[in-house]
Design a protein around this motif. Structure first.
Motif, PDB file in Angstrom:
ATOM      1  N   UNK A 235       0.817  -1.226   0.000  1.00  0.00           N
ATOM      2  CA  UNK A 235       0.000   0.000   0.000  1.00  0.00           C
ATOM      3  C   UNK A 235       0.847   1.271   0.000  1.00  0.00           C
ATOM      4  N   UNK A 236       2.154   1.105  -0.240  1.00  0.00           N
ATOM      5  CA  UNK A 236       3.012   2.290  -0.274  1.00  0.00           C
ATOM      6  C   UNK A 236       3.308   2.865   1.106  1.00  0.00           C
ATOM      7  N   UNK A 237       3.029   2.099   2.143  1.00  0.00           N
ATOM      8  CA  UNK A 237       3.208   2.614   3.509  1.00  0.00           C
ATOM      9  C   UNK A 237       4.384   1.974   4.228  1.00  0.00           C
ATOM     10  N   UNK A 238       4.801   0.786   3.754  1.00  0.00           N
ATOM     11  CA  UNK A 238       5.758  -0.015   4.510  1.00  0.00           C
ATOM     12  C   UNK A 238       7.010  -0.236   3.658  1.00  0.00           C
ATOM     13  N   UNK A 239       8.169   0.066   4.245  1.00  0.00           N
ATOM     14  CA  UNK A 239       9.430  -0.071   3.518  1.00  0.00           C
ATOM     15  C   UNK A 239      10.382  -0.957   4.310  1.00  0.00           C
ATOM     16  N   UNK A 240      11.369  -1.529   3.615  1.00  0.00           N
ATOM     17  CA  UNK A 240      12.332  -2.378   4.329  1.00  0.00           C
ATOM     18  C   UNK A 240      13.730  -1.782   4.157  1.00  0.00           C
ATOM     19  N   UNK A 241      14.424  -1.614   5.283  1.00  0.00           N
ATOM     20  CA  UNK A 241      15.824  -1.191   5.250  1.00  0.00           C
ATOM     21  C   UNK A 241      16.669  -2.428   5.510  1.00  0.00           C
ATOM     22  N   UNK A 242      17.487  -2.828   4.515  1.00  0.00           N
ATOM     23  CA  UNK A 242      18.262  -4.058   4.666  1.00  0.00           C
ATOM     24  C   UNK A 242      19.615  -3.735   5.284  1.00  0.00           C
ATOM     25  N   UNK A 243      19.931  -4.436   6.355  1.00  0.00           N
ATOM     26  CA  UNK A 243      21.207  -4.200   7.021  1.00  0.00           C
ATOM     27  C   UNK A 243      22.193  -5.298   6.647  1.00  0.00           C
ATOM     28  N   UNK A 244      23.461  -4.926   6.544  1.00  0.00           N
ATOM     29  CA  UNK A 244      24.512  -5.913   6.288  1.00  0.00           C
ATOM     30  C   UNK A 244      25.225  -6.273   7.582  1.00  0.00           C
ATOM     31  N   UNK A 245      24.939  -5.507   8.650  1.00  0.00           N
ATOM     32  CA  UNK A 245      25.635  -5.792   9.909  1.00  0.00           C
ATOM     33  C   UNK A 245      24.993  -7.011  10.584  1.00  0.00           C
ATOM     34  N   UNK A 246      25.607  -7.459  11.682  1.00  0.00           N
ATOM     35  CA  UNK A 246      25.195  -8.733  12.286  1.00  0.00           C
ATOM     36  C   UNK A 246      23.789  -8.667  12.884  1.00  0.00           C
ATOM     37  N   UNK A 247      23.145  -9.808  12.907  1.00  0.00           N
ATOM     38  CA  UNK A 247      21.814  -9.917  13.517  1.00  0.00           C
ATOM     39  C   UNK A 247      21.567 -11.379  13.875  1.00  0.00           C
ATOM     40  N   UNK A 248      20.971 -11.624  15.023  1.00  0.00           N
ATOM     41  CA  UNK A 248      20.570 -12.998  15.353  1.00  0.00           C
ATOM     42  C   UNK A 248      19.430 -12.957  16.352  1.00  0.00           C
ATOM     43  N   UNK A 249      18.639 -14.021  16.362  1.00  0.00           N
ATOM     44  CA  UNK A 249      17.611 -14.138  17.392  1.00  0.00           C
ATOM     45  C   UNK A 249      18.231 -14.772  18.624  1.00  0.00           C
ATOM     46  N   UNK A 250      17.687 -14.468  19.802  1.00  0.00           N
ATOM     47  CA  UNK A 250      18.146 -15.170  21.005  1.00  0.00           C
ATOM     48  C   UNK A 250      16.931 -15.893  21.560  1.00  0.00           C
ATOM     49  N   UNK A 251      16.685 -17.098  21.040  1.00  0.00           N
ATOM     50  CA  UNK A 251      15.503 -17.848  21.462  1.00  0.00           C
ATOM     51  C   UNK A 251      15.893 -18.879  22.515  1.00  0.00           C
TER      52      UNK A 251
END
Length: 422
Positions: A235-251
């Motif tokens: 709907x033209x309202x939501x954008x994604x910023x892609x990061x190259x830096x680290x990311x992980x879940x802590x489940x």
């Protein structure tokens, strides 16, 4: 001005983190030497014009949480408040329930962060991205690239490659949708509450029509991902910023060791003072190691890589520790060996004992691999994972504890392999 909201969940959540979450709420579990949440708060406090940080969850306010908030406010000189939900309202329900608190003082925008992720938190980059993309009132999701197989365990984002608009959003699809996944870090503005409000109204209507069920189906329980993003996409309202830096879940507890590694590595640029170095009369350090100043470590011990040592820990002669977290008050007696393990508060490991786990790291040959949140059991067997000793566990001398989980206050009298010791 800006605000930040951190969603910290509650005691019924984070069950995969047991037995460690018995002693301390999961968001306060130390990762790379500081509580998990402190990494989020530090990142938020660095954003210019950040006025307030709100934590939303359904933990009963407790001594530990209060002390953490008090210390964090002193350290970061910013208002930090905890807002307690009356029950689990989901990722959208919580912020909607406290919308008045979030919009008071009329912030232009606010961040929403999930507490169980570890990240470099590129918040200022998300702000500049938001200014350049879409209309002034667009929303931004932080995304990262995953591999095809693992992407299906996350929220998947299909983007317009030129504009970065989110065209399609599916939470944990059953077939491959996209290798861009949702990192659980968002930049919203107060307009989001109209969209959540619409879902809330619709839920209320639906409830009036339905037979009254067992009551948990509250209109207020709203999930940002499934209920809001799926509808907003395209709907033209939501954008994604892609990061190259680290990311992980802590489940799971295993992912805490991996998250610790990522943060310790980041300390080279952000907090070099937190990393131990080889000093005359000190232990041998290899790789990134965090040692709390109150720990007492024999100079013949060897630590690292990826080790963090908590307050008041005692480490004897000739001890070897690698890829592990040693929590406060633990004692590692002479010549014991600890690999890929989390040693609980006030636990003791006897002389010449070996405590070892199997790392649950992502595939090192795949730059986009993420950590698999493994189930505890696979094919009726315990999945080999890191070894976890709950608080106040005693391991005798000269035994091996391998790939096992030991619940709190156990006094073991022999070695164990691949077991949960209840």
């Amino acid at each position: 001005m800006l605000k930040a909201v951190i969603l910290i969940g509650g005691p019924q959540k984070g069950t995969r983190f047991r037995p460690l979450s018995f002693e301390v709420p999961k968001p306060l579990f130390p990762v790379a030497g500081v509580p998990m949440l402190q990494h989020h708060i530090e990142a938020c406090a660095k954003v210019p014009n950040m006025k307030e940080i709100l934590l939303i969850g359904f933990y009963q306010p407790n001594e530990e949480l209060n002390r953490f908030l008090f210390n964090a406010q002193q350290e970061f000189k910013i208002s930090i408040r905890y807002l307690q939900e009356y029950s689990a309202l989901g990722t959208g329900g919580g912020i909607y329930h406290f919308r008045d608190q979030i919009v008071s003082g009329s912030p232009e925008a606010f961040f929403v962060l999930n507490a169980d992720v570890c990240s470099a938190f590129p918040l200022t980059e998300m702000l500049s991205f938001q200014k350049e993309h879409g209309e002034p009132n667009s929303f931004v999701i932080l995304g990262t690239t995953s591999n095809r197989k693992q992407s299906m365990n996350y929220g998947c984002i299909v983007e317009n490659e030129e504009t970065n608009e989110v065209l399609h959003y599916v939470e944990k699809p059953s077939t491959f949708v996209s290798d861009i996944i949702n990192c659980g870090i968002y930049l919203f503005n107060p307009d989001i509450f109209q969209h959540i409000g619409a879902v809330f109204q619709k839920n209320q209507q639906d409830m009036l029509l339905e037979e009254p069920t067992n009551g948990w189906h509250r209109a207020e329980a709203i999930r940002l991902e499934q209920d809001i993003f799926t509808a907003l996409a395209g709907q033209g309202k939501l954008y994604v910023y892609k990061t190259l830096s680290f990311w992980s879940q802590i489940k799971s507890a295993g992912s805490a060791i991996y998250a610790s590694r990522l943060y310790l590595n980041q300390y080279h640029t952000t907090h070099p003072e937190r990393l131990a170095s080889n000093k005359e009369g000190g232990p041998k350090i290899s790789g990134n190691v965090y040692i709390h100043p109150t720990a007492n470590i024999d100079p013949t011990a060897t630590l690292g890589p990826n080790v963090s040592i908590g307050t008041g820990v005692t480490i004897g002669a000739g001890v070897r520790v690698r890829e592990s977290i040693i929590l406060h008050g633990a004692t590692l007696q002479d010549h014991c060996c600890v690999l890929n393990s989390i040693v609980g508060w006030d636990s003791t490991i006897g002389k010449w004992a070996r405590v070892e786990g199997t790392p649950s790291d992502p595939n090192p040959n795949d730059p986009y691999a993420k950590i698999d949140s493994e189930t505890l059991f696979r094919d009726g067997k315990l999945t080999p994972s890191i070894t976890i000793l709950g608080c106040n566990v005693t391991i005798p001398s000269e035994v091996i504890i391998l790939n096992s989980i030991v619940l709190p206050h156990k006094d073991l009298n022999r070695g164990f392999k691949n077991q949960i010791i209840l």
